[in-house]
Design an enzyme around this catalytic site. Structure first.
Site, PDB file in Angstrom:
ATOM      1  N   GLU A  32      42.049 -16.534 -31.181  1.00  0.00           N
ATOM      2  CA  GLU A  32      41.989 -17.817 -31.890  1.00  0.00           C
ATOM      3  C   GLU A  32      43.387 -18.445 -31.948  1.00  0.00           C
ATOM      4  O   GLU A  32      44.255 -17.965 -32.679  1.00  0.00           O
ATOM      5  CB  GLU A  32      41.444 -17.607 -33.311  1.00  0.00           C
ATOM      6  CG  GLU A  32      41.440 -18.843 -34.178  1.00  0.00           C
ATOM      7  CD  GLU A  32      40.749 -20.056 -33.567  1.00  0.00           C
ATOM      8  OE1 GLU A  32      39.517 -20.060 -33.494  1.00  0.00           O
ATOM      9  OE2 GLU A  32      41.462 -21.014 -33.147  1.00  0.00           O
ATOM     10  N   GLN A  82      34.229 -27.900 -41.218  1.00  0.00           N
ATOM     11  CA  GLN A  82      34.058 -29.245 -40.670  1.00  0.00           C
ATOM     12  C   GLN A  82      32.965 -30.076 -41.364  1.00  0.00           C
ATOM     13  O   GLN A  82      33.093 -31.305 -41.439  1.00  0.00           O
ATOM     14  CB  GLN A  82      33.790 -29.175 -39.160  1.00  0.00           C
ATOM     15  CG  GLN A  82      34.963 -28.576 -38.390  1.00  0.00           C
ATOM     16  CD  GLN A  82      34.614 -28.232 -36.947  1.00  0.00           C
ATOM     17  OE1 GLN A  82      34.013 -29.011 -36.233  1.00  0.00           O
ATOM     18  NE2 GLN A  82      34.984 -27.034 -36.526  1.00  0.00           N
ATOM     19  N   VAL A 131      42.033 -18.370 -24.791  1.00  0.00           N
ATOM     20  CA  VAL A 131      41.469 -17.698 -23.617  1.00  0.00           C
ATOM     21  C   VAL A 131      41.355 -18.723 -22.489  1.00  0.00           C
ATOM     22  O   VAL A 131      40.892 -19.853 -22.687  1.00  0.00           O
ATOM     23  CB  VAL A 131      40.091 -17.090 -23.962  1.00  0.00           C
ATOM     24  CG1 VAL A 131      39.354 -16.638 -22.708  1.00  0.00           C
ATOM     25  CG2 VAL A 131      40.277 -15.924 -24.925  1.00  0.00           C
ATOM     26  N   CYS A 172      26.802 -31.679 -35.241  1.00  0.00           N
ATOM     27  CA  CYS A 172      26.024 -32.340 -36.295  1.00  0.00           C
ATOM     28  C   CYS A 172      25.656 -33.773 -35.931  1.00  0.00           C
ATOM     29  O   CYS A 172      26.305 -34.733 -36.357  1.00  0.00           O
ATOM     30  CB  CYS A 172      26.772 -32.336 -37.626  1.00  0.00           C
ATOM     31  SG  CYS A 172      25.696 -32.895 -38.967  1.00  0.00           S
ATOM     32  N   LYS A 226      23.641 -28.789 -33.030  1.00  0.00           N
ATOM     33  CA  LYS A 226      24.845 -27.964 -33.198  1.00  0.00           C
ATOM     34  C   LYS A 226      25.385 -28.088 -34.618  1.00  0.00           C
ATOM     35  O   LYS A 226      26.067 -29.058 -34.944  1.00  0.00           O
ATOM     36  CB  LYS A 226      25.889 -28.371 -32.170  1.00  0.00           C
ATOM     37  CG  LYS A 226      25.384 -28.125 -30.748  1.00  0.00           C
ATOM     38  CD  LYS A 226      26.430 -28.337 -29.705  1.00  0.00           C
ATOM     39  CE  LYS A 226      25.872 -28.082 -28.314  1.00  0.00           C
ATOM     40  NZ  LYS A 226      25.354 -26.726 -28.084  1.00  0.00           N
ATOM     41  N   ALA A 229      26.622 -25.789 -38.482  1.00  0.00           N
ATOM     42  CA  ALA A 229      26.996 -24.532 -39.133  1.00  0.00           C
ATOM     43  C   ALA A 229      25.737 -23.840 -39.658  1.00  0.00           C
ATOM     44  O   ALA A 229      25.647 -22.605 -39.674  1.00  0.00           O
ATOM     45  CB  ALA A 229      27.966 -24.816 -40.268  1.00  0.00           C
ATOM     46  N   ALA A 230      24.762 -24.639 -40.083  1.00  0.00           N
ATOM     47  CA  ALA A 230      23.503 -24.069 -40.586  1.00  0.00           C
ATOM     48  C   ALA A 230      22.812 -23.269 -39.479  1.00  0.00           C
ATOM     49  O   ALA A 230      22.250 -22.193 -39.725  1.00  0.00           O
ATOM     50  CB  ALA A 230      22.590 -25.187 -41.077  1.00  0.00           C
ATOM     51  N   CYS A 254      20.169 -30.460 -41.057  1.00  0.00           N
ATOM     52  CA  CYS A 254      21.080 -31.590 -41.072  1.00  0.00           C
ATOM     53  C   CYS A 254      20.945 -32.281 -42.431  1.00  0.00           C
ATOM     54  O   CYS A 254      19.973 -33.000 -42.664  1.00  0.00           O
ATOM     55  CB  CYS A 254      20.710 -32.539 -39.926  1.00  0.00           C
ATOM     56  SG  CYS A 254      21.896 -33.866 -39.777  1.00  0.00           S
TER      57      CYS A 254
HETATM   58  C1  LIG Z   1      32.193 -34.388 -38.979  1.00  0.00           C
HETATM   59  C2  LIG Z   1      31.337 -33.157 -38.907  1.00  0.00           C
HETATM   60  C3  LIG Z   1      30.290 -33.003 -39.795  1.00  0.00           C
HETATM   61  C4  LIG Z   1      29.489 -31.883 -39.734  1.00  0.00           C
HETATM   62  N1  LIG Z   1      28.484 -31.732 -40.654  1.00  0.00           N
HETATM   63  C5  LIG Z   1      27.757 -30.603 -40.669  1.00  0.00           C
HETATM   64  C6  LIG Z   1      26.775 -30.378 -41.697  1.00  0.00           C
HETATM   65  O1  LIG Z   1      26.591 -31.201 -42.590  1.00  0.00           O
HETATM   66  N2  LIG Z   1      26.064 -29.241 -41.665  1.00  0.00           N
HETATM   67  C7  LIG Z   1      26.266 -28.286 -40.721  1.00  0.00           C
HETATM   68  O2  LIG Z   1      25.613 -27.261 -40.758  1.00  0.00           O
HETATM   69  N3  LIG Z   1      27.170 -28.469 -39.700  1.00  0.00           N
HETATM   70  C8  LIG Z   1      27.924 -29.594 -39.672  1.00  0.00           C
HETATM   71  N4  LIG Z   1      28.884 -29.780 -38.706  1.00  0.00           N
HETATM   72  C9  LIG Z   1      28.907 -28.874 -37.519  1.00  0.00           C
HETATM   73  C10 LIG Z   1      29.629 -27.565 -37.752  1.00  0.00           C
HETATM   74  O3  LIG Z   1      30.904 -27.770 -38.276  1.00  0.00           O
HETATM   75  C11 LIG Z   1      29.715 -26.844 -36.405  1.00  0.00           C
HETATM   76  O4  LIG Z   1      28.420 -26.759 -35.840  1.00  0.00           O
HETATM   77  C12 LIG Z   1      30.271 -25.441 -36.559  1.00  0.00           C
HETATM   78  O5  LIG Z   1      31.610 -25.507 -36.995  1.00  0.00           O
HETATM   79  C13 LIG Z   1      30.162 -24.682 -35.252  1.00  0.00           C
HETATM   80  O6  LIG Z   1      30.840 -23.464 -35.303  1.00  0.00           O
HETATM   81  P1  LIG Z   1      31.521 -22.865 -33.986  1.00  0.00           P
HETATM   82  O7  LIG Z   1      32.167 -21.606 -34.419  1.00  0.00           O
HETATM   83  O8  LIG Z   1      30.563 -22.869 -32.880  1.00  0.00           O
HETATM   84  O9  LIG Z   1      32.649 -23.925 -33.611  1.00  0.00           O
HETATM   85  P2  LIG Z   1      34.040 -24.227 -34.453  1.00  0.00           P
HETATM   86  O10 LIG Z   1      33.759 -23.983 -35.887  1.00  0.00           O
HETATM   87  O11 LIG Z   1      34.437 -25.541 -33.990  1.00  0.00           O
HETATM   88  O12 LIG Z   1      34.996 -23.074 -33.948  1.00  0.00           O
HETATM   89  C14 LIG Z   1      35.420 -22.924 -32.630  1.00  0.00           C
HETATM   90  C15 LIG Z   1      36.748 -22.151 -32.634  1.00  0.00           C
HETATM   91  O13 LIG Z   1      37.050 -21.736 -31.302  1.00  0.00           O
HETATM   92  C16 LIG Z   1      38.456 -21.873 -31.109  1.00  0.00           C
HETATM   93  N5  LIG Z   1      38.677 -22.017 -29.664  1.00  0.00           N
HETATM   94  C17 LIG Z   1      38.378 -23.088 -28.889  1.00  0.00           C
HETATM   95  N6  LIG Z   1      38.726 -22.839 -27.598  1.00  0.00           N
HETATM   96  C18 LIG Z   1      39.258 -21.577 -27.572  1.00  0.00           C
HETATM   97  C19 LIG Z   1      39.779 -20.766 -26.525  1.00  0.00           C
HETATM   98  N7  LIG Z   1      39.853 -21.183 -25.270  1.00  0.00           N
HETATM   99  N8  LIG Z   1      40.241 -19.533 -26.854  1.00  0.00           N
HETATM  100  C20 LIG Z   1      40.168 -19.076 -28.134  1.00  0.00           C
HETATM  101  N9  LIG Z   1      39.662 -19.812 -29.162  1.00  0.00           N
HETATM  102  C21 LIG Z   1      39.221 -21.050 -28.884  1.00  0.00           C
HETATM  103  C22 LIG Z   1      38.806 -23.138 -31.896  1.00  0.00           C
HETATM  104  O14 LIG Z   1      40.186 -23.170 -32.206  1.00  0.00           O
HETATM  105  C23 LIG Z   1      37.917 -23.005 -33.121  1.00  0.00           C
HETATM  106  O15 LIG Z   1      38.576 -22.346 -34.186  1.00  0.00           O
HETATM  107  C24 LIG Z   1      29.736 -30.882 -38.746  1.00  0.00           C
HETATM  108  C25 LIG Z   1      30.814 -31.033 -37.867  1.00  0.00           C
HETATM  109  C26 LIG Z   1      31.613 -32.161 -37.941  1.00  0.00           C
HETATM  110  C27 LIG Z   1      32.783 -32.302 -37.008  1.00  0.00           C
END
Ligand SMILES: Cc1cc2nc3c(=O)[nH]c(=O)nc-3n(C[C@H](O)[C@H](O)[C@H](O)COP(=O)(O)OP(=O)(O)OC[C@H]3O[C@@H](n4cnc5c(N)ncnc54)[C@H](O)[C@@H]3O)c2cc1C
Length: 422
Positions: free
Chosen positions: A52, A60, A95, A180, A318, A320-321, A354
């Site tokens: 990370e 987010q 990575v 989202c 996509k 967090a839920a 959502c």
């Molecule tokens: C404005 C907004 C509103 C939202 N509202 C909601 C909501 O109301 N309800 C809900 O459930 N979800 C919501 N979401 C969506 C939710 O935040 C994401 O779906 C969730 O964070 C996805 O988790 P993730 O771990 O897949 O990605 P992320 O949480 O984005 O994590 C990805 C991680 O991977 C790391 N990374 C990237 N590339 C590399 C690499 N090459 N090597 C190593 N590490 C790397 C990044 O630094 C990051 O820390 C919202 C998002 C946004 C932006």
């Protein structure tokens, strides 16, 4: 550190660091997987390495609340080392490549690592620069252009709405998939309510690249009615391609014609893409998302590779839920496959939710699964906007994230995993 001979014919032996479990990405999905593996006693922290590069962990979903004047940016960010499980190994370089045939990972700083089991959880990146002029106006504190898809630009949105004196507000949504998909319209309803309360005469225009307001018919109907009542004008199949001084340029998705729309405030949402290293490593689907089985979360070719969250090919919204529902399935299947040498079980049916703020005190909770089928937890509260759902989202979910999820005890809508002895 484990020393392994270089497998690619080099003259010297290369130092490779081995971890039984490697997790790429320490965002919502990567962190939740690590926390549950440890909480459930499947692994000790020393067996897990997270890759990370970011020093900050972001909640987010809180960024919509920043833009809507419901929370402060500080409530959405924490130092990464405060949320990771204690004694876990962390590599802070991104990575750049995976060689799945060799169970090998390469990082930007030249590091080489090996694994027994690999979880890819790198999310999707926002690409503000693909909209001509967008970055320049977002960065200019005097320009009326903002976005909740970045916490600094979300703060700007809050200020711009506070200072708004009337006129046209243009809101946009890029091609899907995005994080989202409901967030681009949550900010409309929040801003609408704030300006209405202040008696500011405003014309709200929502320009979407897609042809419908929401992908699930039940909620699409409710939201269409909602926009009519609030006099929010929806324009479909319009993609934002350029931002100029107080002018947004859209491309019609059918005719490719360009149209200029003047604004007094622009809220834009950037296109979003998965990390290129996934496709480069031969692990992606056609769009570059890690290609996994939609029910087991196991990679379709490499049985010791797993993926969840935004960077995965899982055909659901996509959020967090969704990650909260995917994590226990991934953890169980990874352990079955790795320790018990058994096939993974199909446990994930596409659940996602959502929570759509419809004002500064109410919310419509949309919950569904694969094929846009409803999958509601509280059906009696989910056909209308609700104050109870608003408080669940605004007050309880952030608490659950920072206090319960990081410990591996949060089962999403299943509640506390800790008391279930999971
Ligand atoms: C404005 C907004 C509103 C939202 N509202 C909601 C909501 O109301 N309800 C809900 O459930 N979800 C919501 N979401 C969506 C939710 O935040 C994401 O779906 C969730 O964070 C996805 O988790 P993730 O771990 O897949 O990605 P992320 O949480 O984005 O994590 C990805 C991680 O991977 C790391 N990374 C990237 N590339 C590399 C690499 N090459 N090597 C190593 N590490 C790397 C990044 O630094 C990051 O820390 C919202 C998002 C946004 C932006």
């Amino acid at each position: 550190m484990k020393k392994i001979d270089c497998l690619r014919g080099c003259a010297f032996s290369a130092i490779k660091v081995h971890s039984p479990i490697a997790i790429i990405g320490g965002g919502t999905a990567g962190l939740n997987v690590a926390a549950q593996l440890i909480a459930d006693g499947h692994a000790i922290p020393q067996q897990i390495r997270i890759f990370e590069p970011s020093k900050i962990h972001a909640y987010q979903p809180g960024w919509t609340m920043i833009g809507g004047g419901l929370c402060d940016v500080k409530q959405t960010l924490k130092p990464m080392d405060q949320v990771f499980p204690k004694n876990i190994s962390v590599s802070d370089s991104a990575v750049t490549k995976i060689i799945p045939q060799e169970n090998q990972i390469e990082t930007l700083d030249g590091g080489i690592y090996t694994y027994d089991q690999l979880v890819i959880a790198t999310g999707i990146s926002t690409d503000f620069d693909s909209i001509k002029g967008a970055r320049k106006y977002l960065e200019d504190s005097n320009a009326p252009v903002a976005s909740i898809y970045n916490y600094k630009y979300a703060e700007k949105m809050n200020r711009l709405v506070q200072e708004f004196e009337g006129g046209n507000i243009v809101y946009t949504e890029p091609p899907l998939p995005i994080k989202c998909a409901g967030a681009p319209q949550k900010i409309i309803y929040l801003s609408h309510d704030r300006l209405n309360k202040r008696g500011i005469k405003t014309h709200h225009h929502f320009y979407k690249t897609a042809g419908v307001i929401f992908g699930v018919p039940k909620y699409a109907e409710i939201l269409t009615e909602f926009c009519k009542t609030k006099q929010i004008n929806c324009h479909f199949k319009q993609k934002l391609v350029e931002v100029q001084d107080h002018v947004a340029i859209f491309e019609n998705q059918d005719t490719k014609e360009l149209k200029s729309v003047s604004f007094d405030l622009l809220h834009l949402v950037p296109p979003q893409t998965p990390g290129q290293f996934i496709a480069k490593s031969g692990l992606g689907d056609q769009a570059g998302f890690t290609q996994v089985n939609p029910n087991t979360l196991q990679h379709v070719t490499y049985k010791n590779i797993w993926s969840l969250g935004d960077c995965s090919s899982l055909p659901t919204s996509k959020t967090a839920a969704a990650v909260m529902a995917q994590t226990p399935v991934l953890v169980k299947n990874l352990i079955r496959s790795w320790k018990l040498k058994q096939d993974p079980l199909p446990g994930y049916l596409g659940y996602t939710s959502c929570p759509i703020f419809t004002s500064q005190s109410k919310l419509l909770l949309a919950e569904f699964k694969y094929n846009s089928e409803l999958d509601e937890t509280f059906p009696i509260f989910q056909s209308n906007e609700s104050r109870l759902m608003f408080h669940l989202k605004k007050d309880f979910f952030p608490f659950a994230y920072w206090q319960i999820m990081v410990r591996g005890w949060w089962g999403g809508r299943d509640g506390l995993r800790f008391f279930k002895g999971a």
